[in-house]
Structure formats: structure tokens, C-alpha cells
Motif scaffolding. Structure first.
Motif, short mmCIF file in Angstrom:
data_model
loop_
_atom_site.label_atom_id
_atom_site.label_comp_id
_atom_site.label_asym_id
_atom_site.label_seq_id
_atom_site.Cartn_x
_atom_site.Cartn_y
_atom_site.Cartn_z
N TYR A 186 0.77 -1.09 0.13
CA TYR A 186 0.03 -0.06 -0.09
C TYR A 186 0.85 1.32 0.18
O TYR A 186 0.67 2.14 -0.82
CB TYR A 186 -1.01 -0.12 1.10
CG TYR A 186 -1.69 1.30 1.42
CD1 TYR A 186 -2.78 1.54 0.61
CD2 TYR A 186 -1.00 2.37 2.12
CE1 TYR A 186 -3.52 2.50 0.91
CE2 TYR A 186 -1.86 3.47 2.14
CZ TYR A 186 -3.13 3.81 1.49
OH TYR A 186 -3.68 4.92 1.72
N GLU A 213 -2.86 1.54 -3.46
CA GLU A 213 -3.82 0.86 -3.85
C GLU A 213 -4.71 0.61 -2.57
O GLU A 213 -3.98 0.22 -1.63
CB GLU A 213 -3.40 -0.63 -4.52
CG GLU A 213 -2.75 -0.38 -5.95
CD GLU A 213 -3.86 -0.31 -6.86
OE1 GLU A 213 -5.28 -0.52 -6.51
OE2 GLU A 213 -3.82 0.43 -7.96
N HIS A 270 -6.21 -4.47 -2.63
CA HIS A 270 -6.78 -3.93 -3.81
C HIS A 270 -8.29 -3.85 -3.49
O HIS A 270 -8.98 -3.83 -4.67
CB HIS A 270 -6.40 -4.69 -5.12
CG HIS A 270 -4.86 -4.98 -5.31
ND1 HIS A 270 -4.00 -3.97 -5.36
CD2 HIS A 270 -4.31 -6.26 -5.17
CE1 HIS A 270 -2.84 -4.66 -5.34
NE2 HIS A 270 -3.03 -6.02 -5.35
#
Length: 264
Positions: free
Chosen positions: A112, A117, A176
């Protein structure tokens, strides 16, 4: 392998030389079994495109030595994989265990931080699980844990990590995936568990099972501890407001959870 050229090699666990015409494809000269703990785990085969090629004694001994080393290497790799699985797999549910959860969450937070994401987390708790154990015993309780784990795995993506967090709690890491989307997935899991246990044609469940779920989305600069705490806060809200429901983290939950902690 029962009807193959290697049946004799596998059964006797000894090398075999082949005559011209025995193998239909590329001519096979020699097959050496790779043996580990008295079990054939593979074959080292010597093929040739030239009919006139013969193996000398030196080359045969070299092939035997290579086969021995390959057997050791493959056996060690299998042993390492088995030990690794023991270290990260919960033996009751065959889900990932708490140790793996901690490692995987660290990895996904790193992803991340580099990609930005979205990343979300579920913490799920079986409602009134103590009564299940008290009424039907721990063997049945373990069956419930396994069955619920299977339902969770069937309702998430291959990239999601389903883990046994501890006792009757589970955690699922969703890379995600935003908190909003994860809320819908969580409610699908909750619904599937209730439906499956209520209308169980296999008679696995002795009574309907429900779960409460907390969901949190990761935010920049957040620590792993805070991330887990937010999912736990949302779970507390779900359990404290009727159970059998899904709750997403909201900052307003903080004061309610703080009051609960003071009363403990």
C-alpha cells in the motif's frame, strides 16, 4: 505410472536400461529412480537422438551420482515446504494462522505504501460460540470452525488471505479492495454462513450459526496495530448491536469502544 515405461523402475526402485525401440518418442537409454524414504519421488532419464550413442561406465556412475544428489535436494525441499506449512497453517481449519496473518498484513501495508492501492481488513467472530462448545462438545466446535473457514474461502478471491485469528475469530486481508467494497463482501460471507448452517442438507450443522463482522480500510501512515484495532472496534459495534451483522469502521465508534474498555 502403472502402465508406463517406468513401472518396473518405480516398483523395484532400481535403475533400468532400455533397448532400442522400447520408448516410442525420443529413444530412452537409462532411467534412474529418485528415491527418498523408500519412496520414488521422480526419475532421472537419459535420452539420445543418436542410436549409436552408448553410455560408458564413467557416465553411468555420473548419472547415478546426479540422481542421488537430486533425490537429496528434492527431499530437503519437500521437508522445508512441509515445515513452512506447519509454521503458517492452523491445523484445525487448514487456514493460515495468526503468525502468517501478522506477516502478510505487514507485507500488504508495504505494498500500500508503495502503490497506494486500497487495502481492507475483516475480523469475524462466531456468535455465541461458547454455547456451541458447551452444548455439543469441542469436536463439533472444531467442525464448525472448519466448515466456516471453507465457506469464507469460497466467497473471496485467490489473492485474499483467510486466517484463523484465534479461538472463534477469523481475519481476512483484502488487497486492492476499498472498505466500501469489503463491506459488501463481508455481508455476503455473513449471509452464506447463516444460510448454509440453517439449510444444511449434509446435516453438518446441528443448529444455525451466525457471525458478526468488523471491517476497516487502511489509511496513509496508519500503524498495523491501529488498523487491526479499527476492525476490532467495528466488530465490537456489530456484536453490541444485535450480532449477525456487519459493521464498517467509523470514527464515531471510538468513543463507544473506549467506554466499553473502561467498564471491563
Amino acid at each position: 505410472l502403472q502402465d508406463s515405461l517406468f513401472q518396473e523402475v518405480m516398483q523395484k526402485r532400481t535403475p533400468r536400461f532400455f533397448e532400442e525401440g522400447e520408448s516410442p518418442a525420443m529413444p530412452l537409454i537409462l532411467s534412474v529412480p529418485l528415491v527418498s524414504r523408500k519412496k520414488v519421488i521422480g526419475f532421472l532419464n537419459i535420452h539420445t537422438m543418436y542410436k549409436s550413442i552408448q553410455l560408458t561406465q564413467d557416465k553411468i556412475e555420473l548419472v547415478y551420482a546426479l540422481a542421488s544428489q537430486a533425490s537429496i535436494a528434492i527431499s530437503n525441499a519437500q521437508l522445508f515446504q512441509a515445515l513452512r506449512e506447519q509454521a503458517i497453517i492452523d491445523p484445525c481449519t487448514t487456514l493460515y494462522n495468526f503468525r502468517y496473518f501478522q506477516q502478510k498484513l505487514d507485507e500488504e501495508i508495504d505494498v500500500y505504501n508503495s502503490s497506494k492501492e486500497p487495502l481492507s481488513l475483516i475480523i469475524l467472530d462466531i456468535d455465541h460460540f461458547k454455547k456451541v462448545n458447551d452444548n455439543y462438545g469441542h469436536v463439533y466446535g472444531d467442525t464448525v470452525l472448519r466448515e466456516l473457514g471453507n465457506i469464507m474461502k469460497r466467497n473471496v478471491r485467490s489473492e485474499d488471505s483467510v486466517c484463523r485469528y484465534g479461538g472463534e475469530e477469523f481475519a481476512i486481508i483484502f488487497p486492492h479492495c476499498t472498505q466500501e467494497v469489503t463491506l459488501r463482501i463481508a455481508d455476503r460471507i455473513r449471509s452464506r454462513i447463516q444460510e448454509t448452517s440453517s439449510h444444511d442438507r449434509r446435516s453438518t450443522f446441528k443448529e444455525p450459526i451466525t457471525v458478526s463482522i468488523g471491517v476497516a480500510g487502511y489509511e496513509p501512515e496508519m500503524s498495523k496495530t491501529l488498523f487491526i484495532q479499527r476492525a476490532d472496534n467495528a466488530l465490537y459495534y456489530a456484536k453490541n448491536h444485535g450480532r449477525n451483522m456487519v459493521s464498517g469502521y467509523d470514527s464515531q465508534l471510538e468513543s463507544e469502544y473506549a467506554n466499553y474498555q473502561k467498564k471491563k
